[in-house]
Write an enzyme that holds these catalytic residues in place. Structure first.
Site, PDB file in Angstrom:
ATOM      1  N   ARG A   1       0.832  -1.206   0.000  1.00 18.33           N
ATOM      2  CA  ARG A   1       0.000   0.000   0.000  1.00 18.33           C
ATOM      3  C   ARG A   1       0.866   1.256   0.000  1.00 18.33           C
ATOM      4  O   ARG A   1       1.704   1.425   0.893  1.00 18.33           O
ATOM      5  CB  ARG A   1      -0.841  -0.039   1.279  1.00 18.33           C
ATOM      6  CG  ARG A   1      -1.481   1.240   1.659  1.00 18.33           C
ATOM      7  CD  ARG A   1      -1.952   1.218   3.099  1.00 18.33           C
ATOM      8  NE  ARG A   1      -2.750   2.412   3.328  1.00 18.33           N
ATOM      9  CZ  ARG A   1      -2.961   2.958   4.512  1.00 18.33           C
ATOM     10  NH1 ARG A   1      -2.466   2.405   5.587  1.00 18.33           N
ATOM     11  NH2 ARG A   1      -3.674   4.045   4.615  1.00 18.33           N
TER      12      ARG A   1
ATOM     13  N   TYR B   1       4.559   4.635   3.055  1.00 19.65           N
ATOM     14  CA  TYR B   1       4.676   3.721   4.202  1.00 19.65           C
ATOM     15  C   TYR B   1       5.847   2.740   4.095  1.00 19.65           C
ATOM     16  O   TYR B   1       6.082   1.968   5.024  1.00 19.65           O
ATOM     17  CB  TYR B   1       3.362   2.954   4.382  1.00 19.65           C
ATOM     18  CG  TYR B   1       2.177   3.871   4.623  1.00 19.65           C
ATOM     19  CD1 TYR B   1       2.109   4.646   5.776  1.00 19.65           C
ATOM     20  CD2 TYR B   1       1.144   3.985   3.687  1.00 19.65           C
ATOM     21  CE1 TYR B   1       1.050   5.511   6.000  1.00 19.65           C
ATOM     22  CE2 TYR B   1       0.070   4.845   3.904  1.00 19.65           C
ATOM     23  CZ  TYR B   1       0.029   5.600   5.056  1.00 19.65           C
ATOM     24  OH  TYR B   1      -1.017   6.460   5.272  1.00 19.65           O
TER      25      TYR B   1
ATOM     26  N   HIS C   1       1.827   7.073  14.312  1.00 16.95           N
ATOM     27  CA  HIS C   1       1.651   7.183  12.857  1.00 16.95           C
ATOM     28  C   HIS C   1       3.004   6.976  12.203  1.00 16.95           C
ATOM     29  O   HIS C   1       4.004   7.547  12.655  1.00 16.95           O
ATOM     30  CB  HIS C   1       1.063   8.535  12.450  1.00 16.95           C
ATOM     31  CG  HIS C   1      -0.278   8.740  13.056  1.00 16.95           C
ATOM     32  ND1 HIS C   1      -1.381   8.029  12.635  1.00 16.95           N
ATOM     33  CD2 HIS C   1      -0.676   9.485  14.097  1.00 16.95           C
ATOM     34  CE1 HIS C   1      -2.409   8.362  13.388  1.00 16.95           C
ATOM     35  NE2 HIS C   1      -2.010   9.241  14.290  1.00 16.95           N
TER      36      HIS C   1
ATOM     37  N   ARG D   1       0.921  16.121   5.499  1.00 23.25           N
ATOM     38  CA  ARG D   1       0.052  15.541   4.467  1.00 23.25           C
ATOM     39  C   ARG D   1      -1.258  16.339   4.358  1.00 23.25           C
ATOM     40  O   ARG D   1      -1.299  17.501   4.739  1.00 23.25           O
ATOM     41  CB  ARG D   1      -0.179  14.051   4.774  1.00 23.25           C
ATOM     42  CG  ARG D   1       1.132  13.256   4.789  1.00 23.25           C
ATOM     43  CD  ARG D   1       0.911  11.791   5.105  1.00 23.25           C
ATOM     44  NE  ARG D   1       0.098  11.129   4.077  1.00 23.25           N
ATOM     45  CZ  ARG D   1      -0.466   9.923   4.232  1.00 23.25           C
ATOM     46  NH1 ARG D   1      -0.298   9.266   5.377  1.00 23.25           N
ATOM     47  NH2 ARG D   1      -1.188   9.394   3.272  1.00 23.25           N
TER      48      ARG D   1
HETATM   49  C1  DQA Z   1      -1.395   6.537   9.299  1.00 23.14           C
HETATM   50  C2  DQA Z   1      -1.826   7.934   8.841  1.00 23.14           C
HETATM   51  C3  DQA Z   1      -3.323   7.977   8.602  1.00 23.14           C
HETATM   52  O1  DQA Z   1      -3.711   9.277   8.167  1.00 23.14           O
HETATM   53  C4  DQA Z   1      -3.700   6.982   7.519  1.00 23.14           C
HETATM   54  O2  DQA Z   1      -5.099   6.975   7.325  1.00 23.14           O
HETATM   55  C5  DQA Z   1      -3.187   5.619   7.800  1.00 23.14           C
HETATM   56  C6  DQA Z   1      -1.846   5.460   8.326  1.00 23.14           C
HETATM   57  C7  DQA Z   1       0.134   6.433   9.461  1.00 23.14           C
HETATM   58  O3  DQA Z   1       0.577   5.453  10.053  1.00 23.14           O
HETATM   59  O4  DQA Z   1       0.872   7.292   8.967  1.00 23.14           O
HETATM   60  O5  DQA Z   1      -3.849   4.629   7.527  1.00 23.14           O
HETATM   61  O6  DQA Z   1      -1.967   6.287  10.582  1.00 23.14           O
END
Ligand code: DQA
Length: 145
Positions: A20, A25, A102, A109
């Site tokens: 993803r 990420y 996070h 973002r």
């Molecule tokens: C997240 C950031 C969130 O905005 C996003 O919806 C995620 C991942 C992060 O780990 O950076 O699913 O939590």
């Protein structure tokens, strides 16, 4: 001293790490990251149970079930962070130190990611260190326990 018992929760879409939005990420899979978390936790003297769910209600049930079983919680609530009052209320209800995580720097973002409705009921937040956010959160939580 016995190991600290910590529950680590991954919320929606975090089962797809490695596939993803890898530019955001990273390329490590959820399984790989979980293995690294377990290894780091062991070195810190933490028994870390890791669970993932794409469902708000399941995450709430897991938080409720943590009472009496764990000493603290680390949670990456994914997008639920930004709007789930039910999740916020569950974190407040269990009265257990909870660290918000996070992987990405949500403040760099989209604007809708700047707000966290869970932050006020968490002991602290770790944001923007990729997979290391989880490990930093465990270190911080250990200091609180
Ligand atoms: C997240 C950031 C969130 O905005 C996003 O919806 C995620 C991942 C992060 O780990 O950076 O699913 O939590």
């Amino acid at each position: 001293m016995p190991n600290h018992k910590v529950l680590l929760l991954h919320g929606p879409n975090l089962n797809l790490l490695g596939d993803r939005e890898t530019g955001i990420y990273g390329k490590d899979t959820t399984e790989h990251i979980n293995n690294e978390i377990h290894a780091a936790a062991e070195e810190m003297g933490i028994d870390c149970e890791i669970r993932q769910s794409n469902h708000e209600g399941t995450l709430i049930d897991l938080l409720h079930g943590a009472r009496g079983q764990f000493e603290g919680v680390v949670i990456n609530a994914g997008a639920l962070t930004h709007y789930s009052i039910a999740l916020r209320d569950a974190i407040a209800a269990i009265r257990m130190p909870t660290i918000e995580v996070h992987m990405s720097n949500v403040h760099a973002r989209e604007e809708f990611r700047h707000k966290s409705v869970i932050a006020p009921v968490c002991a602290g937040s770790i944001i923007g260190f990729g997979k290391y956010s989880y490990i930093l959160a465990l270190q911080g939580l250990k200091e609180l326990l």
